[in-house]
Design a protein around this motif. Sequence first.
Motif, PDB file in Angstrom:
ATOM      1  N   LYS A  15       0.831  -1.217   0.000  1.00 31.03           N
ATOM      2  CA  LYS A  15       0.000   0.000   0.000  1.00 31.03           C
ATOM      3  C   LYS A  15       0.854   1.252   0.000  1.00 31.03           C
ATOM      4  CE  LYS A  15      -4.003  -2.085   2.248  1.00 31.03           C
ATOM      5  NZ  LYS A  15      -4.737  -2.237   3.504  1.00 31.03           N
ATOM      6  N   LYS A  16       1.919   1.265   0.821  1.00 25.65           N
ATOM      7  CA  LYS A  16       2.819   2.427   0.850  1.00 25.65           C
ATOM      8  C   LYS A  16       3.479   2.629  -0.503  1.00 25.65           C
ATOM      9  CE  LYS A  16       3.839   2.245   5.774  1.00 25.65           C
ATOM     10  NZ  LYS A  16       4.803   1.836   6.788  1.00 25.65           N
ATOM     11  N   HIS A  17       3.918   1.526  -1.097  1.00 29.79           N
ATOM     12  CA  HIS A  17       4.566   1.623  -2.401  1.00 29.79           C
ATOM     13  C   HIS A  17       3.586   2.145  -3.454  1.00 29.79           C
ATOM     14  CE1 HIS A  17       7.221   0.810  -5.744  1.00 29.79           C
ATOM     15  NE2 HIS A  17       6.241   0.130  -6.319  1.00 29.79           N
ATOM     16  N   LEU A  18       2.374   1.612  -3.440  1.00 33.14           N
ATOM     17  CA  LEU A  18       1.368   2.051  -4.404  1.00 33.14           C
ATOM     18  C   LEU A  18       1.015   3.521  -4.199  1.00 33.14           C
ATOM     19  CD1 LEU A  18      -1.004  -1.034  -4.577  1.00 33.14           C
ATOM     20  CD2 LEU A  18       0.619  -0.262  -6.305  1.00 33.14           C
ATOM     21  N   ASP A  73       1.498   6.181  -6.960  1.00 31.23           N
ATOM     22  CA  ASP A  73       0.332   6.957  -7.373  1.00 31.23           C
ATOM     23  C   ASP A  73       0.653   8.451  -7.370  1.00 31.23           C
ATOM     24  OD1 ASP A  73      -2.379   7.178  -8.166  1.00 31.23           O
ATOM     25  OD2 ASP A  73      -2.949   7.678  -6.113  1.00 31.23           O
ATOM     26  N   ASN A  74       1.302   8.933  -6.304  1.00 31.22           N
ATOM     27  CA  ASN A  74       1.674  10.344  -6.223  1.00 31.22           C
ATOM     28  C   ASN A  74       2.683  10.729  -7.283  1.00 31.22           C
ATOM     29  OD1 ASN A  74      -0.036  10.978  -4.107  1.00 31.22           O
ATOM     30  ND2 ASN A  74       1.482  10.468  -2.549  1.00 31.22           N
ATOM     31  N   SER A  75       3.646   9.874  -7.538  1.00 28.67           N
ATOM     32  CA  SER A  75       4.643  10.201  -8.560  1.00 28.67           C
ATOM     33  C   SER A  75       4.018  10.189  -9.952  1.00 28.67           C
ATOM     34  CB  SER A  75       5.842   9.256  -8.484  1.00 28.67           C
ATOM     35  OG  SER A  75       5.470   7.940  -8.798  1.00 28.67           O
ATOM     36  N   ILE A  76       3.048   9.309 -10.187  1.00 32.51           N
ATOM     37  CA  ILE A  76       2.345   9.289 -11.474  1.00 32.51           C
ATOM     38  C   ILE A  76       1.550  10.578 -11.647  1.00 32.51           C
ATOM     39  CG2 ILE A  76       0.478   8.186 -12.777  1.00 32.51           C
ATOM     40  CD1 ILE A  76       1.481   5.498 -11.584  1.00 32.51           C
ATOM     41  N   ARG A  77       0.869  11.010 -10.591  1.00 37.59           N
ATOM     42  CA  ARG A  77       0.113  12.272 -10.659  1.00 37.59           C
ATOM     43  C   ARG A  77       1.026  13.439 -10.988  1.00 37.59           C
ATOM     44  NH1 ARG A  77      -3.158  10.821  -5.496  1.00 37.59           N
ATOM     45  NH2 ARG A  77      -4.948   9.791  -6.419  1.00 37.59           N
ATOM     46  N   LYS A  78       2.168  13.519 -10.308  1.00 38.47           N
ATOM     47  CA  LYS A  78       3.117  14.607 -10.555  1.00 38.47           C
ATOM     48  C   LYS A  78       3.596  14.576 -12.002  1.00 38.47           C
ATOM     49  CE  LYS A  78       4.847  14.992  -5.837  1.00 38.47           C
ATOM     50  NZ  LYS A  78       5.958  14.694  -4.928  1.00 38.47           N
ATOM     51  N   GLU A  79       3.921  13.384 -12.466  1.00 45.07           N
ATOM     52  CA  GLU A  79       4.405  13.259 -13.841  1.00 45.07           C
ATOM     53  C   GLU A  79       3.328  13.669 -14.842  1.00 45.07           C
ATOM     54  OE1 GLU A  79       6.360   9.972 -16.860  1.00 45.07           O
ATOM     55  OE2 GLU A  79       6.290   9.527 -14.712  1.00 45.07           O
ATOM     56  N   LEU A  80       2.079  13.260 -14.580  1.00 48.09           N
ATOM     57  CA  LEU A  80       0.983  13.646 -15.472  1.00 48.09           C
ATOM     58  C   LEU A  80       0.767  15.150 -15.474  1.00 48.09           C
ATOM     59  CD1 LEU A  80      -1.628  10.827 -14.840  1.00 48.09           C
ATOM     60  CD2 LEU A  80      -0.392  11.290 -16.958  1.00 48.09           C
TER      61      LEU A  80
END
Length: 116
Positions: free
Chosen positions: A87-90, A94-101
């Motif tokens: 869960k922590k990894h996801l 998830d946060n890094s994907i949002r930032k990248e998007l």
Amino acid sequence: MDAKKLFGKNLRKYRKNSGFSQEQLAEKAGVSAKHIGSLETGSSFVSAELFETLCSILKVRAQFFFVEEDEILVEQFPLNLIDDVVKKHLARTDNSIRKELKLKILAFRNSPNATK
């Protein structure tokens, strides 16, 4: 190690881990404390009926009575610990994907290809 001795060694370990004395376990299982002692020393072997009862009382899967300490199966590992790590990894992913998007969207908006 023969099956009786291995069973006895693990019975003692699981009994102690559960906080039972031989007398307390014997009472719950409907046998004598002497019988529990003889099972733990490997001088006698458990009946199928008593084996089921002990598994239930001690909340231990049957196969764990017949494995050495260093052979404990992954099934005994607390899965909630694995879940927490995943869960922590996801969440991080998830946060890094949002930032990248967000960065990609901003870059696209500022590009000549963006429709205005």
